[in-house]
Design a protein around this motif. Structure first.
Motif, PDB file in Angstrom:
ATOM      1  N   VAL A 167      34.586  -7.358  14.045  1.00  0.00           N
ATOM      2  CA  VAL A 167      35.472  -7.440  14.240  1.00  0.00           C
ATOM      3  C   VAL A 167      35.636  -8.798  14.711  1.00  0.00           C
ATOM      4  O   VAL A 167      34.349  -9.218  15.446  1.00  0.00           O
ATOM      5  CB  VAL A 167      35.601  -6.175  15.366  1.00  0.00           C
ATOM      6  CG1 VAL A 167      37.180  -6.956  16.268  1.00  0.00           C
ATOM      7  CG2 VAL A 167      35.853  -5.071  15.090  1.00  0.00           C
TER       8      VAL A 167
ATOM      9  N   ASP B  73      39.100 -13.049  18.375  1.00  0.00           N
ATOM     10  CA  ASP B  73      39.542 -12.536  18.829  1.00  0.00           C
ATOM     11  C   ASP B  73      40.958 -11.130  19.140  1.00  0.00           C
ATOM     12  O   ASP B  73      41.036 -11.257  20.032  1.00  0.00           O
ATOM     13  CB  ASP B  73      41.019 -13.422  18.977  1.00  0.00           C
ATOM     14  CG  ASP B  73      41.079 -14.054  16.918  1.00  0.00           C
ATOM     15  OD1 ASP B  73      40.173 -12.525  16.551  1.00  0.00           O
ATOM     16  OD2 ASP B  73      42.352 -13.875  16.632  1.00  0.00           O
ATOM     17  N   TYR B  74      40.625 -10.276  18.083  1.00  0.00           N
ATOM     18  CA  TYR B  74      40.672  -9.108  18.192  1.00  0.00           C
ATOM     19  C   TYR B  74      39.837  -8.234  18.954  1.00  0.00           C
ATOM     20  O   TYR B  74      40.345  -7.318  19.549  1.00  0.00           O
ATOM     21  CB  TYR B  74      40.923  -8.196  16.770  1.00  0.00           C
ATOM     22  CG  TYR B  74      42.335  -8.830  16.012  1.00  0.00           C
ATOM     23  CD1 TYR B  74      42.959  -8.545  15.862  1.00  0.00           C
ATOM     24  CD2 TYR B  74      41.625 -10.314  14.310  1.00  0.00           C
ATOM     25  CE1 TYR B  74      44.337  -9.557  14.990  1.00  0.00           C
ATOM     26  CE2 TYR B  74      42.300 -11.021  13.903  1.00  0.00           C
ATOM     27  CZ  TYR B  74      43.665 -10.108  13.511  1.00  0.00           C
ATOM     28  OH  TYR B  74      44.132 -10.802  13.221  1.00  0.00           O
ATOM     29  N   ALA B  75      38.739  -8.479  18.592  1.00  0.00           N
ATOM     30  CA  ALA B  75      37.461  -7.865  19.926  1.00  0.00           C
ATOM     31  C   ALA B  75      38.087  -7.311  21.502  1.00  0.00           C
ATOM     32  O   ALA B  75      38.376  -6.203  21.831  1.00  0.00           O
ATOM     33  CB  ALA B  75      36.718  -8.346  19.174  1.00  0.00           C
TER      34      ALA B  75
ATOM     35  N   ASN C 219      37.131   0.867  15.490  1.00  0.00           N
ATOM     36  CA  ASN C 219      39.068   0.606  15.706  1.00  0.00           C
ATOM     37  C   ASN C 219      38.930   1.141  16.824  1.00  0.00           C
ATOM     38  O   ASN C 219      40.350   1.273  17.235  1.00  0.00           O
ATOM     39  CB  ASN C 219      38.362   1.429  14.992  1.00  0.00           C
ATOM     40  CG  ASN C 219      38.023   1.289  13.550  1.00  0.00           C
ATOM     41  OD1 ASN C 219      38.226   0.394  13.080  1.00  0.00           O
ATOM     42  ND2 ASN C 219      37.076   2.199  12.706  1.00  0.00           N
TER      43      ASN C 219
ATOM     44  N   LYS D  66      31.744  -5.088  19.028  1.00  0.00           N
ATOM     45  CA  LYS D  66      32.594  -4.839  18.051  1.00  0.00           C
ATOM     46  C   LYS D  66      32.817  -6.040  16.931  1.00  0.00           C
ATOM     47  O   LYS D  66      32.184  -5.952  15.691  1.00  0.00           O
ATOM     48  CB  LYS D  66      34.211  -5.434  19.309  1.00  0.00           C
ATOM     49  CG  LYS D  66      34.461  -4.470  19.159  1.00  0.00           C
ATOM     50  CD  LYS D  66      36.000  -4.238  20.213  1.00  0.00           C
ATOM     51  CE  LYS D  66      37.041  -2.827  20.191  1.00  0.00           C
ATOM     52  NZ  LYS D  66      37.750  -2.390  18.943  1.00  0.00           N
TER      53      LYS D  66
ATOM     54  N   GLY E 148      41.273  -8.588  22.766  1.00  0.00           N
ATOM     55  CA  GLY E 148      42.605  -7.328  22.529  1.00  0.00           C
ATOM     56  C   GLY E 148      42.536  -6.319  22.492  1.00  0.00           C
ATOM     57  O   GLY E 148      43.512  -5.847  22.663  1.00  0.00           O
ATOM     58  N   ASP E 149      41.559  -5.916  22.380  1.00  0.00           N
ATOM     59  CA  ASP E 149      40.754  -4.380  22.681  1.00  0.00           C
ATOM     60  C   ASP E 149      40.561  -4.200  23.352  1.00  0.00           C
ATOM     61  O   ASP E 149      40.240  -2.748  23.690  1.00  0.00           O
ATOM     62  CB  ASP E 149      40.254  -3.543  21.531  1.00  0.00           C
ATOM     63  CG  ASP E 149      40.734  -3.787  19.781  1.00  0.00           C
ATOM     64  OD1 ASP E 149      41.738  -3.923  19.641  1.00  0.00           O
ATOM     65  OD2 ASP E 149      39.806  -4.064  18.669  1.00  0.00           O
TER      66      ASP E 149
ATOM     67  N   THR F 274      40.687   1.084  21.238  1.00  0.00           N
ATOM     68  CA  THR F 274      40.409   0.438  22.204  1.00  0.00           C
ATOM     69  C   THR F 274      40.425   0.815  23.212  1.00  0.00           C
ATOM     70  O   THR F 274      40.048   2.255  23.869  1.00  0.00           O
ATOM     71  CB  THR F 274      42.392   0.405  22.607  1.00  0.00           C
ATOM     72  OG1 THR F 274      42.940   1.429  22.533  1.00  0.00           O
ATOM     73  CG2 THR F 274      43.015  -0.404  21.090  1.00  0.00           C
TER      74      THR F 274
END
Length: 76
Positions: free
Chosen positions: A62, A65-67, A36, A57, A69-70, A38
């Motif tokens: 996760v 693309d989200y991983a 969770n 991640k 982005g963090d 960043t």
């Protein structure tokens, strides 16, 4: 290929963190922090921390693309 020398360390503060140390440090964080959190890597160099954080991640579920982005990474 990494070039390591006392001159580069003294001139640029250039120090490479090996995968072994990266894993040891990240192993200290609970999975929910990895999943969770960043992350900011202010001196990413070859990206050992960045790659391992994103890999962990993704392994924790996760989406890629989200991983990615963090994680924010910079280097000179």
């Amino acid at each position: 290929m990494q070039i390591k020398s006392k001159d580069r360390v003294s001139k640029f503060g250039e120090v490479f963190t090996s995968i072994r140390e990266v894993n040891s440090m990240l192993d200290l964080l609970p999975d929910d922090v990895i999943r969770n959190g960043t992350f900011l890597e202010p001196a990413c160099g070859s990206g050992n921390f960045v790659v391992e954080i994103i890999r962990r991640k993704i392994n924790l579920g996760v989406p890629a693309d989200y991983a990615s982005g963090d994680v924010t990474a910079y280097d000179i």
